[in-house]
Design an enzyme around this catalytic site. Structure first.
Site, PDB file in Angstrom:
ATOM      1  N   GLU A  10      -1.795 -12.219  -2.150  1.00 35.85           N
ATOM      2  CA  GLU A  10      -2.281 -11.158  -3.044  1.00 35.85           C
ATOM      3  C   GLU A  10      -1.358 -10.909  -4.224  1.00 35.85           C
ATOM      4  OE1 GLU A  10      -2.233 -11.008   0.238  1.00 35.85           O
ATOM      5  OE2 GLU A  10      -4.364 -10.954   0.746  1.00 35.85           O
ATOM      6  N   PHE A  20      -9.656  -6.773   1.088  1.00 34.84           N
ATOM      7  CA  PHE A  20      -9.819  -5.451   1.703  1.00 34.84           C
ATOM      8  C   PHE A  20      -8.698  -4.562   1.184  1.00 34.84           C
ATOM      9  CE2 PHE A  20     -12.250  -7.923   4.741  1.00 34.84           C
ATOM     10  CZ  PHE A  20     -13.286  -7.065   5.077  1.00 34.84           C
ATOM     11  N   ASP A  21      -8.910  -3.250   1.269  1.00 31.19           N
ATOM     12  CA  ASP A  21      -7.948  -2.287   0.736  1.00 31.19           C
ATOM     13  C   ASP A  21      -6.518  -2.532   1.196  1.00 31.19           C
ATOM     14  OD1 ASP A  21      -8.734  -1.402   3.375  1.00 31.19           O
ATOM     15  OD2 ASP A  21     -10.286  -0.219   2.367  1.00 31.19           O
ATOM     16  N   PHE A  42      -5.222  -5.126   2.458  1.00 33.92           N
ATOM     17  CA  PHE A  42      -4.724  -6.461   2.110  1.00 33.92           C
ATOM     18  C   PHE A  42      -4.188  -6.506   0.680  1.00 33.92           C
ATOM     19  CE2 PHE A  42      -7.845  -8.689   5.250  1.00 33.92           C
ATOM     20  CZ  PHE A  42      -7.261  -7.986   6.285  1.00 33.92           C
ATOM     21  N   HIS A  52      -8.796  -2.637   7.454  1.00 32.57           N
ATOM     22  CA  HIS A  52     -10.007  -2.992   6.704  1.00 32.57           C
ATOM     23  C   HIS A  52     -10.726  -1.766   6.154  1.00 32.57           C
ATOM     24  CE1 HIS A  52      -9.329  -6.713   8.890  1.00 32.57           C
ATOM     25  NE2 HIS A  52     -10.212  -7.326   8.106  1.00 32.57           N
TER      26      HIS A  52
END
Lengths: 348, 372
Positions: free
Chosen positions: A76, A99-100, A102, A145
């Site tokens: 990321e 996902f948030d 992540f 998640h």
């Protein structure tokens, strides 16, 4: 009805007026932006052949080629960090965080560079990039998640932080985010990906503005993202009981539309802030504080907050206890120091 | 490419030994005389800039200066291998490289002086803002190079970092992205043996930092970082490989930071004086001076000219840093976003009222028009 969904997904030849899901509206916004601006590129994890785990990038790689929509290594910080360099060199990257939670490895790049490079260089370098993050719960996801990380981003000067709650806003706000010269953290409420609504692709939205989601005269509910439909549901029940609830969709968490919010609360004299994130040191706290500062002499009651608990996000089988629902909002509304004369049906 | 072609040498590439004598190399050739003289001039100027900036910190004219004294060959090498269209992504320790790219010395020091967070327009000299967090700029360089490749430009991007930065996740992500996307980037590690106080042995267990390259599928090479001729040759080859579509590579320079990390650091706590003294014998300036003099390329008159030129830069730096820049407090709000939000405008009005009150209350401040 999945026919409209498929019809509108990638046909960019004509403007669309029709019913579609938020996921389709976002897909459409990406496709239209890629078509119109050769510097727009979409990348992230699994956004290519798979079309994203939520299918928001469905068909983009196939239609526009790997040059415009592509998969990266699974990293990321690398995704956001390389987007910074691309933006420095004239591109308009739109990156997807899967996902948030992540997105957190990229947090340093977002806070230290994405948000600050324009400021550091006195405007000589701009960061016209969009970081799309599916966020929030309500879909039965396992841990990491379903987080609501908006306060981290909204706390950071230099970032525009927005979240749509309707397919129309999803389309129009994503187009505005991609067109913005500033970096935008675009929070997509996962729970609403499959909600449907009318979309007119010719409608534009100014980022930084709130929206009156429902007119009302007795109390103002200030909310955003996946809590907007919940607040509307509460307003509907309240209406059947004779209480008129106004619902404001904040939409832009940073910058904040004080004008719309202040006018709304002044018109009703009562306010409840609703958000699914933990309430402590949150966007909800900020909204509550701003309303107190600007509307104190108009208020008939303390401004209440209805938020998620100050716990890690709940496991799937407990999330219905965690997430604010219409009942919790109605309870908060009932507690706002009503005189008997204020509403026919109150108290419930 | 065969695995062997990706591996660095066991002994760093050297073209001029510490005693100033030439070393023959089968692969890398000695740069021409004109380039060597330009490089030597850069070394002399770089040393003077380092020493001047260090003195200005002690005099309280700069907030902080991370010296690159001892690393000038890396700094000048990095600048000289780049063409006009190429880009440099420097760190906070790379002020000499930034200045060598053409940024005015005073502009390069704005960050470290404390007037603003960067003092130059990156596009003007193709130098990104100096990065303070470690390794983050390597990803920017890779993304920048991605855009270069996409447009088919012949620009090369050179990104600098230190040995400590190679432990950061962003270093690995940058190497991996660079290799996977095959972009024209060169990552140049100045291994100066210490990350503030922590020695290289605590950063890595690899045979060398350059060995890391093979794990990502790109070539790595080691070079004597105090030998500017070798730096020019090795880094120059990497830049040309990137330019011709050969993809990214990693170059590790073995050098030494002769001074403390910054003025806030006490290096006697973590290294022996004998160790520091031993590196004096490997100084990048003296070995070039010896070599060039022996070659008949440098005499006393030329030395004096170079010293005078360096002194001019130092004087300009002194003058600029001794002058108090006129700072405008509204700048705090001007560049946060392209368009100023209502919230920021309200906050600026608060500060403006505060400034006006202060200027009414004190003639000193009124004189300065509120610019304290």
């Amino acid at each position: 009805m999945t026919i409209a969904h498929d019809d509108t997904r990638l046909d960019t030849a004509r403007p669309v007026v029709g019913t579609m899901t938020m996921a389709t509206a976002l897909n459409r916004a990406l496709a239209d932006a890629i078509t119109e601006d050769p510097e727009v590129v979409v990348f992230g994890e699994d956004v290519g052949a798979l079309g994203g785990v939520f299918r928001i990038t469905d068909g983009l790689a196939e239609r526009f080629g790997e040059d415009r929509c592509f998969d990266t290594p699974l990293a990321e910080s690398g995704i956001v960090g390389t987007a910074v360099g691309m933006a420095m060199n004239g591109m308009r990257p739109v990156v997807e965080m899967q996902f948030d939670a992540f997105a957190l490895p990229a947090f340093e790049q977002v806070v230290s560079h994405v948000a600050k490079l324009g400021n550091r260089t006195r405007g000589a370098v701009r960061m016209p990039m969009v970081i799309r993050i599916p966020f929030g719960g309500g879909i039965g996801g396992v841990e990491h998640h379903c987080d609501s990380s908006e306060a981290y981003y909204a706390h950071t000067p230099g970032l525009t932080v927005v979240s749509p709650s309707t397919p129309q806003d999803a389309y129009s706000m994503l187009r505005a985010a991609i067109a913005s010269p500033d970096p935008v953290v675009f929070l997509e409420p996962k729970k609403l990906y499959w909600s449907k609504g009318e979309v007119d692709t010719s409608i534009t939205v100014d980022l930084g503005t709130a929206r009156v989601a429902r007119e009302g005269t007795d109390v103002t509910v200030l909310t955003y993202a996946a809590m907007v439909p919940v607040a509307l549901e509460a307003a509907e029940i309240a209406a059947s009981e004779g209480r008129s609830v106004q619902v404001i969709d904040i939409r832009s968490l940073s910058p904040f539309d004080d004008a719309t919010v202040t006018a709304a609360v002044k018109s009703t004299g009562r306010a409840v802030v609703v958000a699914e994130a933990p309430g402590y040191v949150s966007v909800a706290s900020e909204i509550q504080a701003r309303v107190f500062e600007r509307c104190f002499e108009y208020l008939e009651a303390p401004v209440r907050r209805v938020t998620g608990f100050d716990t890690p996000f709940a496991p799937p089988k407990l999330e219905h206890w965690y997430l604010p629902d219409a009942d919790r909002i109605l309870d908060a509304i009932d507690s706002l120091h009503w005189d008997d004369s204020d509403a026919e049906g109150a108290p419930r | 490419m065969r695995h062997d072609d990706l591996l660095p040498r066991d002994i760093p590439v050297s073209l001029i030994a510490a005693d100033g004598t030439a070393v023959a190399d089968e692969r890398y050739s000695m740069p021409d005389a004109e380039t060597l003289l330009r490089a030597y001039q850069g070394l002399v100027e770089g040393r003077r800039i380092n020493d001047q900036a260090y003195a200005l910190v002690r005099q309280g004219r700069m907030a902080v200066y991370p010296s690159s004294h001892g690393q000038e060959a890396c700094q000048i090498g990095a600048s000289l291998v780049l063409g006009e269209r190429d880009w440099l992504f420097p760190t906070y320790r790379d002020s000499v490289a930034v200045i060598a790219r053409g940024v005015a010395p005073a502009d390069a020091m704005v960050l470290l002086k404390g007037d603003w967070h960067s003092g130059y327009d990156p596009a003007e000299h193709r130098v990104a803002p100096q990065a303070t967090p470690l390794a983050t700029q390597l990803l920017h360089a890779v993304g920048f190079a991605y855009a270069v490749k996409r447009r088919g430009e012949d620009t090369v991007v050179l990104a600098l970092c230190g040995d400590g930065a190679t432990s950061e996740g962003d270093f690995h992500e940058a190497m991996n992205f660079a290799a996977v996307f095959h972009v024209p980037v060169v990552i140049f590690v100045q291994n100066n043996e210490f990350a503030i106080s922590v020695p290289l042995s605590r950063q890595t267990a690899a045979p060398s930092l350059a060995h890391k390259a093979i794990g990502y599928g790109m070539p790595g090479q080691r070079v004597d970082g105090n030998d500017v001729a070798a730096v020019l040759a090795v880094l120059g080859e990497a830049v040309e490989r990137a330019r011709s579509g050969g993809g990214p590579s990693l170059v590790e320079a073995h050098t030494y930071r002769m001074q403390a990390h910054t003025n806030a650091d006490d290096d006697t706590r973590y290294r022996e004086r004998e160790e520091v003294k031993a590196w004096v014998a490997r100084d990048p300036l003296s070995r070039m001076q010896t070599y060039l003099t022996a070659q008949g390329l440098l005499d006393d008159a030329a030395e004096e000219r170079l010293a005078a030129g360096a002194e001019d830069i130092a004087a300009a730096l002194r003058d600029a840093l001794n002058a108090d820049a006129e700072l405008d407090p509204e700048d705090l709000f001007r560049f946060v976003t392209a368009e100023r939000s209502t919230q920021l405008e309200e906050q600026w009005q608060l500060l403006r009222a505060e400034i006006e009150r202060a200027s009414l209350g004190s003639t000193d401040l009124a004189d300065a028009g509120g610019h304290r």
